[in-house]
Every structure is written in structure tokens, then in C-alpha cells.
Design a protein around this motif. Structure first.
Motif, PDB file in Angstrom:
ATOM      1  N   ALA A 161       0.818  -1.217   0.000  1.00  0.00           N
ATOM      2  CA  ALA A 161       0.000   0.000   0.000  1.00  0.00           C
ATOM      3  C   ALA A 161       0.847   1.262   0.000  1.00  0.00           C
ATOM      4  O   ALA A 161       0.488   2.267  -0.631  1.00  0.00           O
ATOM      5  N   SER A 162       1.979   1.218   0.684  1.00  0.00           N
ATOM      6  CA  SER A 162       2.859   2.392   0.756  1.00  0.00           C
ATOM      7  C   SER A 162       4.273   1.921   1.056  1.00  0.00           C
ATOM      8  O   SER A 162       4.728   1.976   2.205  1.00  0.00           O
ATOM      9  N   PRO A 163       4.999   1.428   0.050  1.00  0.00           N
ATOM     10  CA  PRO A 163       6.304   0.818   0.287  1.00  0.00           C
ATOM     11  C   PRO A 163       7.324   1.837   0.811  1.00  0.00           C
ATOM     12  O   PRO A 163       7.459   2.931   0.252  1.00  0.00           O
ATOM     13  N   PRO A 164       8.061   1.500   1.873  1.00  0.00           N
ATOM     14  CA  PRO A 164       9.144   2.378   2.325  1.00  0.00           C
ATOM     15  C   PRO A 164      10.305   2.356   1.331  1.00  0.00           C
ATOM     16  O   PRO A 164      10.452   1.399   0.561  1.00  0.00           O
ATOM     17  N   SER A 165      11.123   3.370   1.357  1.00  0.00           N
ATOM     18  CA  SER A 165      12.202   3.480   0.372  1.00  0.00           C
ATOM     19  C   SER A 165      13.227   2.374   0.507  1.00  0.00           C
ATOM     20  O   SER A 165      13.868   1.991  -0.477  1.00  0.00           O
ATOM     21  N   TRP A 166      13.400   1.834   1.698  1.00  0.00           N
ATOM     22  CA  TRP A 166      14.395   0.776   1.894  1.00  0.00           C
ATOM     23  C   TRP A 166      13.929  -0.592   1.389  1.00  0.00           C
ATOM     24  O   TRP A 166      14.730  -1.516   1.266  1.00  0.00           O
ATOM     25  N   LEU A 167      12.623  -0.743   1.121  1.00  0.00           N
ATOM     26  CA  LEU A 167      12.104  -2.023   0.631  1.00  0.00           C
ATOM     27  C   LEU A 167      12.392  -2.123  -0.859  1.00  0.00           C
ATOM     28  O   LEU A 167      11.726  -1.497  -1.682  1.00  0.00           O
TER      29      LEU A 167
END
Length: 511
Positions: free
Chosen positions: A400-406
Motif C-alpha cells: 500500500a505504501s512501500p518504504p524506500s528501503w524495501l
């Protein structure tokens, strides 16, 4: 002669059994439907679960009295659908010596001291009713569903428009006390043979039950008793309306003691989830921290930070199962493979013990990920999450809202939408709805060709939604693979699929 006593579920009455009863009667059986007080026009004050148990007992006693009066005998098969299994089991506990079999028709497994509320499929409504119970709402009623609300109570697969219209027009409110009053059992009913009829479109199957029994949970071993049999019907939650002829035949076979038996955990040898991984890998030692195990490449010592892959087990897995999932060979195999390729591999235990546990499991996984990212050997900006099987709904949290580190999300034979009988309709754990927010996040999905139809449908729903929103999904197909193929299908094609999936994930991490 066999006498079938049919107990209907929530909001319904004897009318739902008409077509099935007609077919049983035509085959020479005797059929009685139980009119539960307070439903389908039978109104009364103070209706609770004991009231409905008394309704069932009255029919059992009537059938016995008739049999004795004519000098004959009848084998009595008691059938409980949905909520109806609770008064049925309560009655069976008090008339065990008069019953030949109890049939659980797409229902839960009632337990002593537990109210029927615990078996309601809609988890949000279950929580709401539990709050009402605390303020003494025993005299209230639960309104019957509108036409477009029946799916909250089970899959409507197979129901015609006309059947759904009639189901709605004849529906009656459910007295709340029937759901809130704990069931009282002495244990006498355990002596009565049982049959479970599973409606696969509602999310249950015999293979799924066998898998749970194979995990070794002591509480589930009773399902493998020789006196317990199972049937499947490829339909939704109301088979008496969607396939009455097939249901009647199954009930006749159940009365005859037929059906599939499950194997107890100690009779199947090494359970599939404990079979060795299908690839030979270096024996990289694990490091245990909290609920995670890390497999760290030797070159990590003093060589800077490395990306990490967090392997998330499926479920639900009964609490107390040993070894715990982070030690299962297939999951350890993926983590060790990553470590052999210069990436920190991680396995994690989380508390997905029941379909009600998705919020808790999601929190466990999020905490584990932060623990991994805090390790000084891990590059906190390069992490992949890899979900398996029943952990699939939790991917929605990250899609839904991937973090930048993923840097990558992987899913292997995943369940990518809640099953109809899980009661998660409208919840946040719906990857097909969440994928619209994935943006440029790479997704690597391993799909098996011999998946159960119910799970395969969730994967296709997800892929359709991903295509529509332009998500980046790479599919690794295993055409002859089963769910859990790394343990079940030790073939070259399976090995190649694992290689492809691992290399795809690591490529995104190392880019």
C-alpha cells in the motif's frame, strides 16, 4: 431407516432444506427440520442457546418416540449448518446414545464454554458483539443481512439470483443471546461419530485440514480419529440451495460411514514442512536474536553493510508447534541460499496462530524487520521481504505504501486475498486492493500450477489488479508444482524455480 434431523444456521429456517429434504425422502430416508425458537417466525422472549438446544432435543425425542411406538428403529443423523452446529452439538451431548452420527456442514467446531460468537465469520462484527455482551445486550437481535450483505457470512458461490432473493426475503433476525451464551458440554457427545462437509468455495478443504493435522497440534489430532470422516462440495456456504442433490448424496454417504479420513501426525512419517530443502547449500550457522534467526555470510565480517532478505512463514500455524517455523528446512533453505550469495538471510517467527491474528502477526513482522535493519552488518536501505503461503495477506501492509528501503517484495504460493470464511472482508489485509499503491516496487511472485482453486483465484485476482495499475510483477511459474513444492516436488523444475526466484530477488537487492 435413517432419520435426518436438519438444523439451519443464522437468519434461516427450515425453508432452506426443502430441495435437499425432498431428495433424501425420495431416496427412502426420513427427514425432520428443526424450527428454532425466535427465528423464521417463531418468536419468543428470552431466547438463548439453551432454548435452541431444547428445540433440537424435542425433535430427537419425537423421532425416538415414533420409532419405539411402531416397534421399529431408526438411525438418527443430526446435521448442523453454520450456527446450527452449536445447538446440534449441545443436543448430541445430551442424547449421544440415540445418535448415529453428527454432520458438521460447513461449520465451526463448538467447544465447551465457548459461545457461538467465537465462530462468526465477520471478525469486525464479532468484536462489536463482544462489546455489546459486556453491557448486557442479551435481549437484542442481530438484523438479517440485506441481499448484498450475505457474503459477510460466507461465500455465495453457486447461489442463483432467485435463490439469493428468496434467502433474503425469508431471512429472520438472530437472537443475540443464542450467540453470546457459552455452550455447556459434558463430553458425552464425543462418542458419536462425526462427518465434516467442507464447502471449498468458502475457503476450506480436506487437504488444508490434513496440513494442519500434520503440523502436530495436539488439539487437532481428534480430526484424524477413524470415527471422523470428511467430504468436500465445490460450492459456497449454502450448499442446500446451490447444490441440493449433491448435498443429499453426501449426507447419505455420511450416514453410511463413508468419507475421507485424515492421517494422524504420527502416521505420515516426516511431515512435508520438515522435509529437507531440495537444494544442497552451505551449512551457514544461524544467529538467534529475539524472534529472528540470521544467516550472515562470512564476507560480512569487516566488509561493510550487506542487503538482507527477511523470509516470512505462512499459516495459521498452531501455537506450540515444534520446531517453530523459523527452523523449518524450506524457510531456512531460502535464507541460507541468500547468505551463500552474499546477502544476509533472515527467518522470523510471528504469531499467526488463527485467522484472527493477522494484525498481531503483521506487527510482529514489522518489529522483526526493524530489528534486522538495526543490525550493523545490514544495509538498512536494502531489504527484501519474502512472504509464503498464508502470510500473503500481510503483503498488503507493504504494498500500500512501500518504504524506500524495501527494494523487493516476494511471494511464493501466496494467499493474496482473505478466504471467504476468514471474516476479513473490508480489512486492510487485501493485497489486490493494496497493490495500486506499490508504485515502482518490484514484486517477484512464484505461482504453482497445482494450487488449490480457492488460493489460485486469489493470485489471479492480484495479478489482474497489478496489471490494471501497472505494478511491476515478475511471475516465476512452476506448472507441475504443488503448494509447498520445495518439500513436495523434488524435481529439476522445482529447483530451477527456486533458483530463478532467488536470483530475481537478489538482483533487485544488489542493483
Amino acid at each position: 431407516m435413517t432419520a435426518f434431523i436438519l438444523v439451519s444456521g443464522m437468519f434461516t429456517g427450515g425453508h432452506v432444506w426443502e430441495a435437499t429434504a425432498a431428495r433424501l425422502t425420495a431416496a427412502g430416508a426420513e427427514v425432520h427440520t428443526v424450527a428454532l425458537t425466535g427465528t423464521a417466525g417463531r418468536t419468543a422472549a428470552g431466547v438463548d442457546l439453551e432454548t435452541h438446544i431444547a428445540d433440537v432435543l424435542a425433535v430427537i425425542d419425537s423421532v425416538r418416540a415414533t420409532a419405539d411406538g411402531v416397534g421399529g428403529d431408526r438411525e438418527i443423523v443430526l446435521v448442523g449448518h453454520d450456527y446450527g452446529i452449536h445447538p446440534a452439538v449441545g443436543a448430541a451431548d445430551r442424547r449421544a446414545e440415540h445418535l448415529t452420527r453428527v454432520v458438521y456442514l460447513d461449520s465451526g467446531m463448538p467447544q465447551d464454554g465457548v459461545p457461538a460468537l467465537a465462530a462468526l465469520p465477520d471478525q469486525s462484527l464479532r468484536a462489536q458483539l463482544a462489546e455489546w455482551a459486556e453491557v448486557d445486550a442479551m435481549e437484542g437481535e442481530l438484523a438479517a443481512p440485506a441481499r448484498d450483505e450475505w457474503s459477510r457470512w460466507g461465500s455465495v458461490e453457486g447461489l442463483s439470483g432467485a435463490a439469493l432473493d428468496r434467502l433474503t426475503s425469508l431471512a429472520a433476525p438472530q437472537p443475540l443471546a443464542t450467540l453470546l451464551q457459552p455452550l455447556k458440554l459434558t463430553g458425552a457427545g464425543a462418542a458419536v461419530p462425526t462427518t465434516g462437509v467442507l464447502c471449498t468455495s468458502n475457503g476450506a478443504s480436506i487437504d488444508m485440514l490434513q496440513m494442519v493435522v500434520g503440523l502436530g497440534d495436539p488439539a487437532m489430532q481428534a480430526l484424524a480419529d477413524p470415527s471422523v470422516s470428511f467430504f468436500e462440495l465445490p460450492t459456497g456456504h449454502w450448499p442446500m440451495l446451490s447444490c441440493p442433490a449433491e448435498l443429499a448424496e453426501v449426507l447419505r454417504q455420511a450416514a453410511a460411514g463413508e468419507g475421507r479420513r485424515l492421517k494422524p501426525a504420527d502416521a505420515v512419517g516426516t511431515p512435508p514442512h520438515l522435509e529437507p530443502f531440495l537444494l544442497d547449500l552451505p551449512d551457514i550457522p544461524r544467529e538467534r536474536t529475539g524472534n529472528i534467526d540470521l544467516y550472515v555470510p562470512e564476507l560480512a565480517d569487516g566488509s561493510g553493510e550487506l542487503p538482507a532478505v527477511v523470509v516470512v512463514h505462512g499459516g495459521p500455524v498452531p501455537a506450540g508447534v515444534q520446531p517453530t517455523p523459523r527452523e523449518w528446512p524450506s524457510l531456512m533453505g531460502y535464507a541460507r541460499y541468500a547468505a551463500a550469495e552474499g546477502v544476509v538471510g533472515v527467518t522470523v517467527d510471528h504469531r499467526l496462530h488463527d485467522v484472527t491474528d493477522y494484525p498481531r502477526a503483521a506487527a510482529d513482522i514489522a518489529a522483526a524487520v526493524e530489528l534486522v535493519r538495526a543490525d550493523p552488518r545490514v544495509d538498512a536501505d536494502r531489504v527484501a521481504l519474502w512472504f509464503f503461503s498464508g502470510s500473503g495477506p500481510i503483503t498488503a501492509e507493504w504494498l500500500a505504501s512501500p518504504p524506500s528501503w524495501l527494494r523487493c517484495l516476494a511471494a511464493t504460493y501466496p494467499i493474496l486475498a482473505p478466504m471467504p470464511n476468514w471474516g476479513l472482508t473490508g480489512s486492510r489485509f487485501h493485497p489486490a486492493q493494496a497493490v495500486a499503491g506499490a508504485g515502482s516496487l518490484p514484486v517477484v511472485l512464484t505461482r504453482v500450477g497445482l494450487e488449490t482453486p480457492e488460493i489460485a483465484a486469489t493470485v489471479e485476482e492480484f495479478l489482474g489488479a497489478a496489471k490494471e495499475c501497472g505494478a511491476h510483477v515478475e511471475v516465476v511459474d512452476v506448472p507441475e508444482g504443488h503448494h509447498g513444492f520445495e518439500s513436495l516436488d523434488r524435481t529439476d523444475a522445482s529447483r530451477e524455480a527456486v533458483h530463478r526466484a532467488v536470483h530475481a530477488v537478489l538482483a533487485h537487492l544488489k542493483a
